[in-house]
Design an enzyme around this catalytic site. Sequence first.
Site, PDB file in Angstrom:
ATOM      1  N   ASN A   1      19.843  21.278  -9.605  1.00 27.94           N
ATOM      2  CA  ASN A   1      19.762  21.693  -8.197  1.00 27.94           C
ATOM      3  C   ASN A   1      19.621  20.409  -7.373  1.00 27.94           C
ATOM      4  O   ASN A   1      18.562  19.797  -7.373  1.00 27.94           O
ATOM      5  CB  ASN A   1      18.538  22.606  -8.032  1.00 27.94           C
TER       6      ASN A   1
ATOM      7  N   LYS B   1      19.602  20.083  -4.252  1.00 19.96           N
ATOM      8  CA  LYS B   1      18.899  20.273  -2.964  1.00 19.96           C
ATOM      9  C   LYS B   1      19.692  19.584  -1.841  1.00 19.96           C
ATOM     10  O   LYS B   1      20.915  19.574  -1.889  1.00 19.96           O
ATOM     11  CB  LYS B   1      17.460  19.779  -3.082  1.00 19.96           C
TER      12      LYS B   1
ATOM     13  N   HIS C   1      14.911  30.265  -4.114  1.00 20.97           N
ATOM     14  CA  HIS C   1      14.168  29.044  -4.469  1.00 20.97           C
ATOM     15  C   HIS C   1      12.914  28.971  -3.605  1.00 20.97           C
ATOM     16  O   HIS C   1      12.937  29.358  -2.433  1.00 20.97           O
ATOM     17  CB  HIS C   1      15.051  27.813  -4.260  1.00 20.97           C
TER      18      HIS C   1
ATOM     19  N   GLU D   1      11.589  26.659  -2.083  1.00 13.39           N
ATOM     20  CA  GLU D   1      11.757  25.902  -0.831  1.00 13.39           C
ATOM     21  C   GLU D   1      12.403  26.784   0.244  1.00 13.39           C
ATOM     22  O   GLU D   1      12.121  26.632   1.425  1.00 13.39           O
ATOM     23  CB  GLU D   1      12.563  24.616  -1.099  1.00 13.39           C
TER      24      GLU D   1
ATOM     25  N   GLU E   1       9.759  28.898 -11.751  1.00 13.27           N
ATOM     26  CA  GLU E   1       9.438  27.576 -11.217  1.00 13.27           C
ATOM     27  C   GLU E   1       8.078  27.609 -10.526  1.00 13.27           C
ATOM     28  O   GLU E   1       7.978  28.043  -9.371  1.00 13.27           O
ATOM     29  CB  GLU E   1      10.497  27.144 -10.200  1.00 13.27           C
TER      30      GLU E   1
ATOM     31  N   GLY F   1       8.850  18.848  -8.066  1.00 12.21           N
ATOM     32  CA  GLY F   1       8.888  17.540  -7.410  1.00 12.21           C
ATOM     33  C   GLY F   1       7.572  16.779  -7.467  1.00 12.21           C
ATOM     34  O   GLY F   1       7.404  15.778  -6.767  1.00 12.21           O
TER      35      GLY F   1
ATOM     36  N   SER G   1       9.702  19.645 -12.417  1.00 13.47           N
ATOM     37  CA  SER G   1       9.442  18.328 -13.031  1.00 13.47           C
ATOM     38  C   SER G   1       9.961  18.206 -14.464  1.00 13.47           C
ATOM     39  O   SER G   1       9.353  17.509 -15.282  1.00 13.47           O
ATOM     40  CB  SER G   1       7.949  17.985 -12.961  1.00 13.47           C
TER      41      SER G   1
ATOM     42  N   GLY H   1      15.596  19.605 -10.555  1.00  9.15           N
ATOM     43  CA  GLY H   1      15.847  19.030  -9.235  1.00  9.15           C
ATOM     44  C   GLY H   1      16.096  17.535  -9.349  1.00  9.15           C
ATOM     45  O   GLY H   1      17.193  17.085  -9.692  1.00  9.15           O
ATOM     46  N   GLY H   2      15.052  16.738  -9.094  1.00  6.25           N
ATOM     47  CA  GLY H   2      15.162  15.281  -9.036  1.00  6.25           C
ATOM     48  C   GLY H   2      15.934  14.652 -10.186  1.00  6.25           C
ATOM     49  O   GLY H   2      16.800  13.800  -9.966  1.00  6.25           O
TER      50      GLY H   2
HETATM   51  P1  PGA Z   1      12.160  19.157  -9.702  1.00  8.98           P
HETATM   52  O1  PGA Z   1      12.731  20.445  -8.913  1.00  8.98           O
HETATM   53  O2  PGA Z   1      12.882  19.108 -11.021  1.00  8.98           O
HETATM   54  O3  PGA Z   1      12.516  17.992  -8.810  1.00  8.98           O
HETATM   55  O4  PGA Z   1      10.705  19.362  -9.871  1.00  8.98           O
HETATM   56  C1  PGA Z   1      13.017  21.639  -9.585  1.00  8.98           C
HETATM   57  C2  PGA Z   1      13.567  22.660  -8.612  1.00  8.98           C
HETATM   58  O5  PGA Z   1      13.078  22.747  -7.488  1.00  8.98           O
HETATM   59  O6  PGA Z   1      14.520  23.396  -8.940  1.00  8.98           O
END
Ligand code: PGA
Length: 253
Positions: free
Chosen positions: A13, A15, A100, A102, A170, A176, A215, A236-237
């Site tokens: 993802n 983002k 999600h 967010e 999640e 993050g 993470s 994500g990251g």
């Molecule tokens: P992250 O994000 O791997 O950066 O923690 C995961 C996500 O929000 O899907």
Amino acid sequence: MIEDKPTAIAAGNWKMNGLKESLEELLALRSAVENGSDADCEILICPPFTVIAAFAEAMKGSKVRIGAQDCHFKESGAHTGDISASMLKDAGATDVIVGHSERRADHGESSELICRKAEAVHKESLSAIICVGETQAEREAGTTLSIVADQLSKSVPEGSTASNTVIAYEPVWAIGTGLTPTVDDVSEVHDAIRADLVERFGDDGRAMRILYGGSVKPSNAAVLMAPFSVNGALVGGASLKAADFNGIIDAWR
Ligand code: PGA
């Protein structure tokens, strides 16, 4: 009866990250996947809307599919700035993340709205990745399982199947932050999600993939992906760089 573990999904993802020039990173991922040893997982990257069409075109014929991070619940109409599932399909997306945390937090999206979005995704014969997860305060209050069960029951539409629906667990506090639950905590929540899915959808509920997200990185992927009830990762990251994401994919090599 010994059941087979469903094929895992390694999903990225991106983002609000990624420009046209990020195609380079995607091409690097594609060649790492094609030149490395076979990975027993599906691979999905969900970049921003603006590059979906170009990325989907570039990934044609490869193992890497392209998805989206959100959609509107309507097919078309007067909804300035929104994107419909049919537009995403037209651009070449195969999967759409909905709900999600967010989006739930930044845009006040409710589970009821997310359910309508997932229905819109299904209507286009795309796959919906429906996200659920507790906040730090909810975990500390001991309400993780009831929060997740409530989000799950309201966000996943009736008639969902193993081929059009993926669940992503999640924990909001793990996204993050570099923090992750223990593998036992992940297993506990995934097992509870599985039980709910089986109760509601029978065999489809048994075969629906349940991803863990929050993470995930190359150094913890193999451990987090090991439990029977974990069927992939939403990253994500660590999905932004081909080398990192490929290091996570190693969990299935
Ligand atoms: P992250 O994000 O791997 O950066 O923690 C995961 C996500 O929000 O899907």
